[in-house]
Design an enzyme around this catalytic site. Structure first.
Site, PDB file in Angstrom:
ATOM      1  N   VAL A  66     -45.339   6.661  17.757  1.00 28.81           N
ATOM      2  CA  VAL A  66     -46.761   6.538  17.906  1.00 28.81           C
ATOM      3  C   VAL A  66     -47.066   5.679  19.091  1.00 28.81           C
ATOM      4  O   VAL A  66     -46.417   4.723  19.436  1.00 28.81           O
ATOM      5  CB  VAL A  66     -47.104   5.564  16.947  1.00 28.81           C
ATOM      6  CG1 VAL A  66     -48.627   5.326  16.888  1.00 28.81           C
ATOM      7  CG2 VAL A  66     -46.978   6.277  15.505  1.00 28.81           C
ATOM      8  N   HIS A 123     -44.860   4.044  29.321  1.00 25.23           N
ATOM      9  CA  HIS A 123     -45.694   4.216  28.379  1.00 25.23           C
ATOM     10  C   HIS A 123     -45.228   3.747  26.903  1.00 25.23           C
ATOM     11  O   HIS A 123     -44.443   4.311  26.414  1.00 25.23           O
ATOM     12  CB  HIS A 123     -46.012   5.743  28.346  1.00 25.23           C
ATOM     13  CG  HIS A 123     -47.069   6.259  27.569  1.00 25.23           C
ATOM     14  ND1 HIS A 123     -47.799   7.503  28.254  1.00 25.23           N
ATOM     15  CD2 HIS A 123     -47.856   5.785  26.318  1.00 25.23           C
ATOM     16  CE1 HIS A 123     -49.027   7.673  27.148  1.00 25.23           C
ATOM     17  NE2 HIS A 123     -48.815   6.660  26.275  1.00 25.23           N
ATOM     18  N   LEU A 124     -45.772   2.726  26.585  1.00 29.05           N
ATOM     19  CA  LEU A 124     -45.340   2.121  25.175  1.00 29.05           C
ATOM     20  C   LEU A 124     -45.242   3.060  24.196  1.00 29.05           C
ATOM     21  O   LEU A 124     -46.466   3.716  23.971  1.00 29.05           O
ATOM     22  CB  LEU A 124     -46.411   0.988  24.856  1.00 29.05           C
ATOM     23  CG  LEU A 124     -46.358  -0.140  25.713  1.00 29.05           C
ATOM     24  CD1 LEU A 124     -47.527  -1.325  25.201  1.00 29.05           C
ATOM     25  CD2 LEU A 124     -44.757  -1.022  25.455  1.00 29.05           C
ATOM     26  N   HIS A 125     -44.404   2.861  23.216  1.00 25.24           N
ATOM     27  CA  HIS A 125     -44.486   3.744  21.897  1.00 25.24           C
ATOM     28  C   HIS A 125     -43.591   3.177  20.973  1.00 25.24           C
ATOM     29  O   HIS A 125     -42.764   2.236  21.148  1.00 25.24           O
ATOM     30  CB  HIS A 125     -44.164   4.990  22.215  1.00 25.24           C
ATOM     31  CG  HIS A 125     -42.714   5.093  22.817  1.00 25.24           C
ATOM     32  ND1 HIS A 125     -42.556   4.848  24.328  1.00 25.24           N
ATOM     33  CD2 HIS A 125     -41.377   5.372  22.311  1.00 25.24           C
ATOM     34  CE1 HIS A 125     -41.089   4.892  24.392  1.00 25.24           C
ATOM     35  NE2 HIS A 125     -40.504   5.140  23.426  1.00 25.24           N
ATOM     36  N   TRP A 126     -44.269   2.907  19.643  1.00 21.67           N
ATOM     37  CA  TRP A 126     -43.711   2.496  18.245  1.00 21.67           C
ATOM     38  C   TRP A 126     -42.611   3.426  18.020  1.00 21.67           C
ATOM     39  O   TRP A 126     -43.144   4.662  17.805  1.00 21.67           O
ATOM     40  CB  TRP A 126     -44.582   2.116  17.639  1.00 21.67           C
ATOM     41  CG  TRP A 126     -45.330   0.706  17.696  1.00 21.67           C
ATOM     42  CD1 TRP A 126     -45.099  -0.456  17.064  1.00 21.67           C
ATOM     43  CD2 TRP A 126     -46.453   0.451  18.664  1.00 21.67           C
ATOM     44  NE1 TRP A 126     -46.035  -1.419  17.703  1.00 21.67           N
ATOM     45  CE2 TRP A 126     -46.757  -0.860  18.630  1.00 21.67           C
ATOM     46  CE3 TRP A 126     -47.179   1.220  19.612  1.00 21.67           C
ATOM     47  CZ2 TRP A 126     -47.828  -1.557  19.269  1.00 21.67           C
ATOM     48  CZ3 TRP A 126     -48.377   0.728  20.026  1.00 21.67           C
ATOM     49  CH2 TRP A 126     -48.542  -0.538  20.163  1.00 21.67           C
TER      50      TRP A 126
END
Ligand SMILES: [Zn+2]
Length: 168
Positions: A66, A123-126
């Site tokens: 996400v 690009h951050l993502h969980w």
């Protein structure tokens, strides 16, 4: 955070990640977002400030990513809905995975910075990784087989169907 899982199919990903993916045109998340080919890019859901993709090199069945729609590498660069909506999306996807896969739990994590293990530091993502009792034990044998047998595209279609049902 994650127990070590033997995952030879990730070698390809690690190779890709070691080539710099700092800038947006080379970012697979930005590319997926910009493209119309959601199935090919495994984009599951698009919302105003966040979106969901299947991890192409999963730790476990149902491994989702996400991300905020903006290409930012730190939480400090996100504001308002850019920051809050991804967490709402994480919660929504967990409810969906609960119904589809009935896991015993989840590893939910964010790696900020390459030193922390971020494969795509720009690009951050969980990560949402469904977990089952004992999966670290059988993963070396069954995990690989399961990922190959239940192809990502097949899981993608099931997930989309489930999301459609959720929105109805
Ligand atoms: Zn990006």
């Amino acid at each position: 955070m994650l127990n070590r899982i033997w995952a030879p199919w990730r070698a390809h990903y690690i190779q890709l990640a070691s080539t710099s993916l700092e800038s947006a045109p080379e970012c697979f998340l930005c590319r997926g977002l910009a493209s119309q080919e959601d199935r090919e890019n495994l984009v599951v859901e698009r919302r105003l400030n966040s979106f969901v993709v299947l991890n192409r090199y999963p730790y476990n069945n149902g491994h989702l990513l996400v991300a905020p729609c903006v290409h930012r590498g730190t939480l400090g660069e996100l504001e308002g809905a850019e920051l809050l909506e991804p967490i709402e999306t994480v919660r929504r996807m967990i409810a969906i995975l609960d119904r589809m896969l009935r896991p015993g739990g989840y590893n939910i994590g964010l790696n900020q910075g390459r030193a922390a293990g971020a494969g795509l530091p720009g690009h951050l993502h969980w990560h949402i990784v469904p977990r089952w009792d004992g999966d670290t034990n059988f993963m070396p044998i069954l995990g690989h087989t399961k990922v190959i047998v239940e192809s990502l595209q097949e899981f993608y279609d099931r997930l989309l169907e489930e999301l459609g049902r959720d929105q109805a």
